[in-house]
Scaffold this motif. Structure first.
Motif, PDB file in Angstrom:
ATOM      1  N   ARG A  62      36.314   8.638 150.834  1.00  0.00           N
ATOM      2  CA  ARG A  62      36.665   7.311 151.341  1.00  0.00           C
ATOM      3  C   ARG A  62      36.829   6.313 150.205  1.00  0.00           C
ATOM      4  O   ARG A  62      37.649   5.420 150.247  1.00  0.00           O
ATOM      5  CB  ARG A  62      35.601   6.830 152.320  1.00  0.00           C
ATOM      6  N   HIS A  63      35.986   6.463 149.147  1.00  0.00           N
ATOM      7  CA  HIS A  63      35.986   5.473 148.070  1.00  0.00           C
ATOM      8  C   HIS A  63      37.199   5.597 147.173  1.00  0.00           C
ATOM      9  O   HIS A  63      37.608   4.648 146.527  1.00  0.00           O
ATOM     10  CB  HIS A  63      34.742   5.656 147.194  1.00  0.00           C
ATOM     11  N   ALA A 118      37.131   4.765 139.912  1.00  0.00           N
ATOM     12  CA  ALA A 118      35.708   4.478 139.945  1.00  0.00           C
ATOM     13  C   ALA A 118      34.963   5.426 140.887  1.00  0.00           C
ATOM     14  O   ALA A 118      33.781   5.692 140.704  1.00  0.00           O
ATOM     15  CB  ALA A 118      35.484   3.040 140.361  1.00  0.00           C
ATOM     16  N   ALA A 119      35.671   5.972 141.900  1.00  0.00           N
ATOM     17  CA  ALA A 119      35.005   6.890 142.826  1.00  0.00           C
ATOM     18  C   ALA A 119      34.585   8.178 142.119  1.00  0.00           C
ATOM     19  O   ALA A 119      33.567   8.775 142.464  1.00  0.00           O
ATOM     20  CB  ALA A 119      35.911   7.211 143.998  1.00  0.00           C
ATOM     21  N   VAL A 121      33.543   8.339 139.077  1.00  0.00           N
ATOM     22  CA  VAL A 121      32.313   8.004 138.375  1.00  0.00           C
ATOM     23  C   VAL A 121      31.140   8.077 139.351  1.00  0.00           C
ATOM     24  O   VAL A 121      30.090   8.640 139.057  1.00  0.00           O
ATOM     25  CB  VAL A 121      32.420   6.591 137.764  1.00  0.00           C
ATOM     26  N   TRP A 122      31.344   7.538 140.538  1.00  0.00           N
ATOM     27  CA  TRP A 122      30.307   7.537 141.564  1.00  0.00           C
ATOM     28  C   TRP A 122      29.911   8.966 141.925  1.00  0.00           C
ATOM     29  O   TRP A 122      28.740   9.305 141.969  1.00  0.00           O
ATOM     30  CB  TRP A 122      30.847   6.788 142.786  1.00  0.00           C
ATOM     31  N   ASN A 126      26.265  10.629 141.081  1.00  0.00           N
ATOM     32  CA  ASN A 126      25.411  11.020 142.191  1.00  0.00           C
ATOM     33  C   ASN A 126      25.103  12.507 142.181  1.00  0.00           C
ATOM     34  O   ASN A 126      23.983  12.909 142.436  1.00  0.00           O
ATOM     35  CB  ASN A 126      26.057  10.631 143.517  1.00  0.00           C
ATOM     36  N   VAL A 139      28.181   7.542 133.534  1.00  0.00           N
ATOM     37  CA  VAL A 139      29.555   7.777 133.111  1.00  0.00           C
ATOM     38  C   VAL A 139      30.230   6.440 132.876  1.00  0.00           C
ATOM     39  O   VAL A 139      30.067   5.502 133.666  1.00  0.00           O
ATOM     40  CB  VAL A 139      30.331   8.555 134.195  1.00  0.00           C
ATOM     41  N   ASN A 140      30.969   6.362 131.774  1.00  0.00           N
ATOM     42  CA  ASN A 140      31.721   5.150 131.460  1.00  0.00           C
ATOM     43  C   ASN A 140      33.179   5.341 131.882  1.00  0.00           C
ATOM     44  O   ASN A 140      33.861   6.237 131.409  1.00  0.00           O
ATOM     45  CB  ASN A 140      31.625   4.898 129.954  1.00  0.00           C
ATOM     46  N   LEU A 141      33.633   4.505 132.795  1.00  0.00           N
ATOM     47  CA  LEU A 141      34.990   4.655 133.344  1.00  0.00           C
ATOM     48  C   LEU A 141      36.061   4.326 132.312  1.00  0.00           C
ATOM     49  O   LEU A 141      37.132   4.909 132.306  1.00  0.00           O
ATOM     50  CB  LEU A 141      35.141   3.747 134.568  1.00  0.00           C
ATOM     51  N   THR A 142      35.761   3.374 131.413  1.00  0.00           N
ATOM     52  CA  THR A 142      36.772   2.938 130.456  1.00  0.00           C
ATOM     53  C   THR A 142      37.125   4.045 129.471  1.00  0.00           C
ATOM     54  O   THR A 142      38.288   4.320 129.236  1.00  0.00           O
ATOM     55  CB  THR A 142      36.279   1.717 129.682  1.00  0.00           C
ATOM     56  N   LYS A 188      31.757  -4.363 120.510  1.00  0.00           N
ATOM     57  CA  LYS A 188      30.512  -5.070 120.821  1.00  0.00           C
ATOM     58  C   LYS A 188      30.496  -6.425 120.130  1.00  0.00           C
ATOM     59  O   LYS A 188      30.137  -7.443 120.711  1.00  0.00           O
ATOM     60  CB  LYS A 188      29.324  -4.242 120.334  1.00  0.00           C
ATOM     61  N   ILE A 191      32.657  -9.004 121.805  1.00  0.00           N
ATOM     62  CA  ILE A 191      32.078  -9.571 123.033  1.00  0.00           C
ATOM     63  C   ILE A 191      31.046 -10.641 122.659  1.00  0.00           C
ATOM     64  O   ILE A 191      31.010 -11.723 123.243  1.00  0.00           O
ATOM     65  CB  ILE A 191      31.405  -8.471 123.891  1.00  0.00           C
ATOM     66  N   ILE A 192      30.236 -10.348 121.650  1.00  0.00           N
ATOM     67  CA  ILE A 192      29.233 -11.331 121.223  1.00  0.00           C
ATOM     68  C   ILE A 192      29.925 -12.605 120.727  1.00  0.00           C
ATOM     69  O   ILE A 192      29.541 -13.718 121.081  1.00  0.00           O
ATOM     70  CB  ILE A 192      28.324 -10.734 120.126  1.00  0.00           C
ATOM     71  N   ARG A 314      42.181   0.744 126.027  1.00  0.00           N
ATOM     72  CA  ARG A 314      42.388   1.605 127.181  1.00  0.00           C
ATOM     73  C   ARG A 314      43.169   2.858 126.835  1.00  0.00           C
ATOM     74  O   ARG A 314      43.227   3.794 127.602  1.00  0.00           O
ATOM     75  CB  ARG A 314      43.146   0.849 128.268  1.00  0.00           C
TER      76      ARG A 314
ATOM     77  N   PHE B  22      22.057 -13.370 125.804  1.00  0.00           N
ATOM     78  CA  PHE B  22      23.373 -12.756 125.714  1.00  0.00           C
ATOM     79  C   PHE B  22      23.392 -11.637 124.669  1.00  0.00           C
ATOM     80  O   PHE B  22      23.881 -10.539 124.923  1.00  0.00           O
ATOM     81  CB  PHE B  22      24.408 -13.831 125.379  1.00  0.00           C
ATOM     82  N   VAL B  26      24.166  -7.638 125.474  1.00  0.00           N
ATOM     83  CA  VAL B  26      25.246  -6.873 124.843  1.00  0.00           C
ATOM     84  C   VAL B  26      24.668  -5.686 124.102  1.00  0.00           C
ATOM     85  O   VAL B  26      25.146  -4.549 124.228  1.00  0.00           O
ATOM     86  CB  VAL B  26      26.066  -7.759 123.870  1.00  0.00           C
ATOM     87  N   ASP B  33      30.757  -0.920 129.760  1.00  0.00           N
ATOM     88  CA  ASP B  33      31.756  -0.519 130.752  1.00  0.00           C
ATOM     89  C   ASP B  33      32.042  -1.715 131.643  1.00  0.00           C
ATOM     90  O   ASP B  33      31.212  -2.106 132.447  1.00  0.00           O
ATOM     91  CB  ASP B  33      31.216   0.654 131.571  1.00  0.00           C
ATOM     92  N   ASP B  35      34.612  -1.909 133.712  1.00  0.00           N
ATOM     93  CA  ASP B  35      35.494  -1.578 134.833  1.00  0.00           C
ATOM     94  C   ASP B  35      34.778  -1.071 136.081  1.00  0.00           C
ATOM     95  O   ASP B  35      34.981  -1.567 137.166  1.00  0.00           O
ATOM     96  CB  ASP B  35      36.526  -0.528 134.395  1.00  0.00           C
ATOM     97  N   TYR B  43      30.626   0.920 147.271  1.00  0.00           N
ATOM     98  CA  TYR B  43      30.234   2.252 147.730  1.00  0.00           C
ATOM     99  C   TYR B  43      29.038   2.163 148.655  1.00  0.00           C
ATOM    100  O   TYR B  43      27.919   1.961 148.225  1.00  0.00           O
ATOM    101  CB  TYR B  43      29.900   3.143 146.535  1.00  0.00           C
TER     102      TYR B  43
END
Lengths: 837, 66
Positions: A62-63, A118-119, A121-122, A126, A139-142, A188, A191-192, A314, B22, B26, B33, B35, B43
């Motif tokens: 479903r996901h 993403a499903a 990954v789920w 699980n 799991v990292n989706l990216t 990283k 982002i900082i 990506r 912050f 990080v 991740d 995304d 879910y």
């Protein structure tokens, strides 16, 4: 949601519920999902779906939405794989990739293949977290990496890897290379930087708002409070400027040293000039402060750069493509003549290894025993396997098809042929022509103009009112600060890149949109690009009154066990297998059906059985194979590579866009001519070696043509790298994908035409953006030069112009009308998945 | 207005805390991740936690939609 489910589960469904492949007629594999029986294409998908349902994870279906799961050929080979996976339990091999090996709780990083949404990954998280002995699995989706830590006393790593295969994915241990570690660190850090700039600029803006409010209201604020606010803004801006904006200054210094004017130079002048002048103003309590303007400015620019970086990342796992091509283990034959399973990295030149049918060859070598056909499609893109006998050379990474063979290893690892292709293209990449960015052209004039204007303003005010000269000049520098200008191009490019990614074109190099918009020539490889890249039965020509359906069924029964592409072409007609099947390499297959011997293959081989004369071939253009039994010939089958369904429409659209189209192929057969006629392509270059292909592209480019090359095989890589812009198909080999400038992830050539339209639109929007931001500067500059712009107007103007160009760029993310109609037709045919990846 | 003299240093301390929080988030990998967490909320793997009498028959919904 419910409506979609009922639609998919209609009785006459023809696609596998799990992976979306076509279901061969006559087969009956079902799995009960959510109280409904769903059709599956093969036992592999069936087993995977059953594992998922048994684990109580059926909400996965479903996901996942419209994304389909990867095809699951590996499951059938799970038995043999288990042996290979056991290698990963040995200490020697674990040393390379497992952390805390000697403790109770080792951990490792894995690369997971087959993740599409993403499903997935789920489902993975699980299922694996439920296994006994698993401490943590995420799991990292990216980047498709997974972190696994487990109790070494309770479970073996190989068991967990097998569990991942059981739900339809593949996992390899992952060794990050240096470049990739640096990349992770850099991401990283950015982002900082973004966060620091965000927090700091908001705070600076808060203090500035208080000062401006008092100023605008005209009531004024006590001197000591203003002073306090100024010092406070200085404190919060300092990390933004000294830490977050550091890259701008670093780039500016590098560019000045290289005598190359870029946007970073005016940006740095404005940021650092504004900052230091504001410190001066704060410490000596004179003039104006611009802390909020410069920090906001830094924040906006960092957002732009961050989006750009994310779009770039990506593209996935560039460095590790080779790792997946070469298998992890090999069967070595020791001096006693016994087989032993060793890690492929342990192989030395001179070793004798055995390769069973269906296995990937682990190293370059020479055949010393046996004969077989080898699928070199990973290397050459051609789907027909080549026959190889004793003393012939084979290349690591290709696949053995028919019989077991023994090899003497000649080259391993770094020296093997696939490695040398990688090296070759690293060199070619570094020679790729540098395509200057539009913004940098503008920057060159902009920097000069700003500096000249600033000098003139300073000189003029020096004579009018020396006490104001410095502050007016500063206002000019801040107002003309090219925030909007430097956002104009990247925001448009990022928006277009993101939109195209959703529609099925993944752009991996920065220059693609620009070169797409200017392209004049588009050059296609044939096999796997214009065509599907696999054999299909085009026509059945029955003889002696046989019914075509029977002929196909018998053919399929004979070819049932064959891994050869010809055998795969018969899969849709499979009902039962023939008995006592014998395979003659390069000739055909013999088998018994209801006690009668049948043969399929070359005409002479088939007619040997009945001893009659060879019947006349229906035509000479196509490749025909014959079916016959002990008494007579039964039918001819025409085999050919199918043209992709959408190719014709795509070529028409590309022509309508004014592009010249060419075919560049290594194939010499008449098929090339026929395909070109069908698709209405005039320029054909057939029988070209990789060197000739490259030469052809270079000739075109030397003539000033702007070329796009579309291809899929490893042999296309030199030409993909040599072309100004290269596009690879989504079903192409990893190596081809990572080295193309863009990847058609949905394998649909029509997306290419859409992308070119999009690229042209992007170009228009970039021009508009540049115009808008220049217009802003032209209006603001005289006002600032006359000393009419107080700091708060400068801040508002700067923000407004930046938001304006960003908003304009966002228009690229809107869906065009024709796409909506396509979507309306789409749900019934989810066929464009990346089968085989 | 005197209160500002206390409020502004407090604001600066809070900003400092925000920076620290912050950095910590990080460095502890919470931004690795960007995304999949956006989807994970969708879910509904809590089906066994829904009481039986609160469950709606799926077939009814289907008919209502059609």
């Amino acid at each position: 949601m419910e409506a979609v489910e009922t639609l998919v589960s209609t009785p006459e469904e023809t696609q596998c519920y799990h992976c979306g492949s076509d279901i061969p007629p006559g087969s009956s594999f079902y799995t009960r999902i959510n109280n409904e029986d769903k059709r599956m294409c093969c036992p592999g998908c069936q087993a995977v779906a059953q594992t998922i349902v048994a684990g109580g994870l059926d909400s996965f279906y479903r996901h996942r939405g419209n994304d389909l799961s990867p095809t699951t050929t590996d499951l059938i080979e799970l038995e043999s794989l288990t042996k290979e996976l056991a290698l990963y339990d040995s200490r020697e091999i674990q040393q390379d990739f497992v952390h805390n090996l000697d403790t109770e709780q080792p951990s490792a990083t894995l690369v997971i293949e087959g993740i599409s949404c993403a499903a997935c990954v789920w489902l993975l998280e699980n299922h694996i977290n439920k296994q006994p002995g698993v401490v943590k699995f995420s799991v990292n989706l990216t980047n498709h990496r997974a972190q696994l830590s487990w109790q070494s006393s309770e479970v073996k790593l190989s068991t967990l890897l097998a569990e991942i295969i059981r739900i339809g994915y593949k996992a390899h241990p992952y060794h990050p290379d240096k470049e990739e570690q640096l990349l992770a660190k850099e991401s990283k850090r950015s982002i900082i930087r973004l966060g620091v700039a965000g927090i700091g600029s908001m705070q600076a803006m808060m203090f500035a708002a208080a000062i401006y409010a008092a100023e605008i209201a005209g009531t004024g604020m006590d001197e000591k409070y203003v002073l306090l606010m100024r010092w406070a803004s200085m404190v919060v801006s300092t990390p933004v400027i000294l830490y977050a904006s550091w890259p701008f200054l670093k780039n500016a210094i590098r560019d000045i040293k290289a005598r190359h004017l870029t946007m970073d130079i005016p940006v740095s002048i404005a940021i650092w000039g504004g900052y230091f002048a504001s410190i001066w103003a704060t410490v000596f309590n004179t003039g104006e402060i611009y802390f909020e303007s410069v920090t906001m400015f830094a924040f906006f620019l960092l957002i732009g750069r961050f989006m750009e970086m994310k779009a770039r990342q990506r593209t996935g796992r560039a460095g590790n493509a080779l790792l997946n091509l070469i298998p992890a283990s090999a069967l070595r034959i020791n001096e006693q003549g016994e087989e032993e399973l060793v890690s492929a990295t342990a192989l030395q030149p001179g070793d004798r290894i055995r390769i069973k049918p269906g296995q990937t060859i682990p190293a370059d070598g020479v055949i010393v025993r046996g004969f077989s056909s080898i699928d070199e499609s990973a290397l050459t893109g051609e789907y027909m396997p080549l026959s190889k006998k004793v003393d012939d050379k084979v290349v690591g990474g290709t696949i053995n098809i028919e019989n077991p063979i023994d090899l003497e290893v000649t080259e391993v690892g770094e020296k093997s042929r696939i490695s040398s292709i990688v090296r070759l293209l690293e060199r070619a990449q570094s020679e790729k022509p540098y395509v200057a960015r539009v913004a940098d052209h503008v920057a060159r004039y902009f920097v000069g103009a700003t500096l000249i204007v600033a000098t003139c303003v300073f000189t003029a005010w020096y004579f009018i009112d020396p006490s104001k000269a410095f502050w007016v000049t500063l206002a000019v520098l801040v107002v003309t600060c090219p925030c909007a200008l430097s956002l104009a191009t990247p925001t448009a490019l990022t928006a277009a890149t993101g939109t195209l990614r959703q529609r099925g074109l993944l752009i991996t190099r920065g220059h693609v949109l620009e070169s797409f918009s200017k392209a004049t020539h588009i050059i296609f490889d044939k096999t796997g690009t214009l065509t599907e890249g696999r054999l299909a039965i085009q026509e059945t020509y029955p003889l002696n009154g046989t019914s075509p359906a029977d002929a196909l069924m018998w053919g399929a029964a004979l070819e049932a066990l064959s891994e050869h592409p010809i055998g795969r072409a018969f899969i849709p007609w499979y009902c039962f297998s023939a008995e006592s099947i014998e395979n003659s390499v390069g000739m055909g297959i013999q088998g018994e059906i209801n006690g009668v011997r049948y043969r399929i293959g070359t005409p002479s081989y088939v007619m040997e059985l009945s001893g009659q004369a060879i019947p006349e071939m229906p035509d000479q253009q196509r490749q025909w194979i014959l079916l016959g039994n002990e008494k007579s010939p039964l039918a001819w089958f025409a085999l050919d590579d199918q043209i992709r369904r959408e190719t014709r429409q795509a070529i028409r659209e590309l022509k309508a866009l004014g592009l010249s189209i060419e075919i560049l192929t290594g194939d010499t057969s008449p098929a090339v001519q026929r395909i070109a006629e069908k698709l209405d392509i005039d320029v054909i270059n057939s029988g070209m070696s990789p060197e000739q292909k490259l030469a052809r592209i270079e000739t075109l480019q030397a003539e000033g043509k702007q070329t796009i090359m579309v291809g899929d095989g490893i042999n296309d890589i030199p030409v993909l790298v040599g072309a100004q812009t290269s596009v690879s198909m989504g079903a192409a080999t990893d190596l081809a994908k990572t080295n193309a400038d863009a990847v058609l992830t949905n394998n649909n050539l029509q997306t290419l035409a859409e992308s070119i339209r999009m690229a042209r639109k992007t170009r228009t929007i970039i021009k508009e953006n540049l115009g808008l931001s220049l217009a802003y500067n032209v209006i603001a500059l005289p006002a600032a030069a006359m000393g009419l712009v107080p700091p708060y107007i400068a801040a508002i103007g700067m923000t407004a112009s930046s938001l304006l160009v960003t908003g304009n760029a966002m228009r690229l993310t809107r869906k065009p009308r024709e796409l909506k109609t396509n979507l309306a037709e789409a749900p019934k045919k989810p066929a464009n998945i990346n089968a085989g990846t | 207005m005197e209160i500002v003299i206390i409020l502004i240093p407090i604001a600066l301390i809070l900003t400092g805390l925000a920076f620290w929080a912050f950095f910590w988030s990080v460095n502890s990998g919470q931004f690795d991740d960007l995304d999949s967490p956006a989807h994970s909320i969708l879910y509904d793997d809590d089906e066994d936690m829904i009481p039986d009498d609160a469950k709606v028959d799926k077939k009814d919904i289907k008919h209502n939609h059609d």
